[in-house]
Design a protein around this motif. Structure first.
Motif, mmCIF file in Angstrom:
data_model
loop_
_atom_site.group_PDB
_atom_site.id
_atom_site.type_symbol
_atom_site.label_atom_id
_atom_site.label_comp_id
_atom_site.label_asym_id
_atom_site.label_seq_id
_atom_site.Cartn_x
_atom_site.Cartn_y
_atom_site.Cartn_z
ATOM 1 N N SER A 1 0.855 -1.188 0.000
ATOM 2 C CA SER A 1 0.000 0.000 0.000
ATOM 3 C C SER A 1 0.889 1.234 0.000
ATOM 4 O O SER A 1 1.874 1.285 0.749
ATOM 5 N N VAL A 2 0.567 2.200 -0.843
ATOM 6 C CA VAL A 2 1.217 3.508 -0.743
ATOM 7 C C VAL A 2 0.461 4.241 0.363
ATOM 8 O O VAL A 2 -0.658 4.689 0.174
ATOM 9 N N GLY B 1 3.788 12.383 -1.496
ATOM 10 C CA GLY B 1 3.814 13.813 -1.813
ATOM 11 C C GLY B 1 4.798 14.531 -0.918
ATOM 12 O O GLY B 1 5.364 13.937 -0.001
ATOM 13 N N SER B 2 5.000 15.819 -1.182
ATOM 14 C CA SER B 2 6.029 16.539 -0.431
ATOM 15 C C SER B 2 5.639 16.755 1.029
ATOM 16 O O SER B 2 6.451 17.202 1.837
ATOM 17 N N THR B 3 4.378 16.403 1.407
ATOM 18 C CA THR B 3 3.982 16.500 2.811
ATOM 19 C C THR B 3 4.297 15.212 3.569
ATOM 20 O O THR B 3 4.065 15.130 4.770
ATOM 21 N N GLY B 4 4.801 14.217 2.865
ATOM 22 C CA GLY B 4 5.201 12.999 3.566
ATOM 23 C C GLY B 4 4.986 11.747 2.748
ATOM 24 O O GLY B 4 3.946 11.592 2.107
ATOM 25 N N ASN B 5 5.985 10.864 2.780
ATOM 26 C CA ASN B 5 5.935 9.631 1.991
ATOM 27 C C ASN B 5 6.132 8.409 2.863
ATOM 28 O O ASN B 5 6.970 8.421 3.775
ATOM 29 N N ALA B 6 5.372 7.365 2.564
ATOM 30 C CA ALA B 6 5.542 6.083 3.244
ATOM 31 C C ALA B 6 4.881 5.002 2.395
ATOM 32 O O ALA B 6 3.791 5.205 1.860
ATOM 33 N N VAL B 7 5.573 3.872 2.268
ATOM 34 C CA VAL B 7 5.034 2.747 1.494
ATOM 35 C C VAL B 7 5.173 1.487 2.334
ATOM 36 O O VAL B 7 6.193 1.282 3.001
ATOM 37 N N TYR B 8 4.150 0.669 2.307
ATOM 38 C CA TYR B 8 4.137 -0.578 3.077
ATOM 39 C C TYR B 8 4.166 -1.761 2.121
ATOM 40 O O TYR B 8 3.449 -1.772 1.122
ATOM 41 N N VAL B 9 5.031 -2.757 2.417
ATOM 42 C CA VAL B 9 5.142 -3.952 1.572
ATOM 43 C C VAL B 9 5.120 -5.175 2.477
ATOM 44 O O VAL B 9 5.806 -5.193 3.510
ATOM 45 N N GLN C 1 -2.658 11.975 2.122
ATOM 46 C CA GLN C 1 -3.263 11.694 3.437
ATOM 47 C C GLN C 1 -3.785 10.268 3.574
ATOM 48 O O GLN C 1 -3.942 9.782 4.685
ATOM 49 N N ASN C 2 -4.131 9.639 2.463
ATOM 50 C CA ASN C 2 -4.845 8.367 2.545
ATOM 51 C C ASN C 2 -4.127 7.246 1.817
ATOM 52 O O ASN C 2 -3.658 7.422 0.706
ATOM 53 N N PRO C 3 -4.070 6.070 2.453
ATOM 54 C CA PRO C 3 -3.395 4.947 1.819
ATOM 55 C C PRO C 3 -4.165 4.384 0.635
ATOM 56 O O PRO C 3 -5.395 4.418 0.628
ATOM 57 N N THR C 4 -3.435 3.857 -0.341
ATOM 58 C CA THR C 4 -4.087 3.095 -1.408
ATOM 59 C C THR C 4 -4.484 1.745 -0.814
ATOM 60 O O THR C 4 -3.871 1.265 0.140
ATOM 61 N N ALA C 5 -5.526 1.142 -1.358
ATOM 62 C CA ALA C 5 -5.988 -0.154 -0.852
ATOM 63 C C ALA C 5 -4.869 -1.175 -0.981
ATOM 64 O O ALA C 5 -4.143 -1.169 -1.973
#
Ligand SMILES: [Zn+2]
Ligand SMILES: [Zn+2]
Length: 264
Positions: A6-7, A11-19, A256-260
């Protein structure tokens, strides 16, 4: 066994990706506050305590803002290359020695049953790098914060099943916009960010028969819009003879919101 991701935020306000796979859970960057990071994990129904580690791409605050607090709170190991460690260490607060690990640029590292390959990108940080994630023949690519997409990068990310790819700005919005010229010049430079059009051109070189989804990431709040990014990318890919909806789908990411959670 399946590879999922899930992303969480982009964006420039903050990045995080979960695998994740069933036995391994990784976070790549934590560019939002510890509290916001916890909220993002709640939204995808996962517990950060189950993470096996945080991988850090580079020391810009939109990628590391929550790294220190999140790692301390959930007792997580942090992985970064040496130059990134040096550049970010002062901003993380105290990190226990047994939570610090090196992940060199260009290295392939096995995290449980996920093979992670790091690759260097041209960007104005100490030694920025991004990642491919492979599991049972499937390949997920995360590539943002690039001034341009080199042939070497294209070789590494070629023919992935899924691309999370920077589509930072619309060239005209950036040119006409309110940013001072020095900032515009930085974004447009070889160590800045990739425009919608350049993203699409690069993607057209690396999309393969197995590519099923492309996530447009790290969109500028000031110099881009979701619809515009999607239209621009769609148009360029169409010109290159690639049909969205038949071969693969384009997806948005959000600050602000994660992708499914999706399967690679
Ligand atoms: Zn960034
Ligand atoms: Zn950056």
């Amino acid at each position: 066994m399946t590879l999922r991701f899930s992303v969480l935020a982009s964006g420039s306000t903050g990045n995080a990706v979960y695998v994740e796979t069933e036995e391994q859970r990784l976070l790549i960057d934590a560019g939002l506050s510890g509290k916001k990071m916890d909220e993002l994990f709640q939204k995808i129904n996962r517990d950060p305590k189950d993470l096996n580690g945080i991988l850090v791409s580079h020391e810009h605050s939109d990628h590391i803002k929550g790294v220190g607090i999140f790692a301390r709170k959930h007792k997580l190991p942090i992985y970064a290359n040496e130059k990134t460690w040096k550049a970010m260490e002062g901003q993380l607060g105290t990190i226990a020695t047994d939570q610090k690990f090196t992940f060199a640029t260009g290295e392939v590292k096995a995290f449980g049953n996920i093979d992670v390959e790091s690759f260097g990108v041209s960007h104005d940080a100490a030694e920025p790098m991004f990642f491919t994630f492979q599991h049972e023949g499937r390949k997920l690519v995360l590539a943002t914060d690039m001034g341009y997409v080199s042939d070497r990068i294209k070789g590494t990310i070629d023919k992935a099943d899924i691309f999370i790819f920077e589509s930072n700005h619309d060239m005209n919005m950036l040119r006409m916009g309110r940013y001072p010229w020095s900032v515009k010049r930085r974004i447009l430079s070889d160590v800045g960010h990739v425009s919608n059009e350049d993203a699409a051109l690069a993607l057209s070189d690396v999309i393969g028969d197995n590519t099923s989804r492309i996530y447009l990431a790290h969109l500028s709040l000031d110099n881009n819009m979701k619809d515009l990014a999607r239209l621009s990318v769609e148009q360029v890919l169409k010109e290159q003879g690639m049909a969205i909806g038949e071969q693969f789908e384009l997806y948005d990411t959000d600050p602000q919101n994660p992708t499914a959670l999706a399967v690679v």
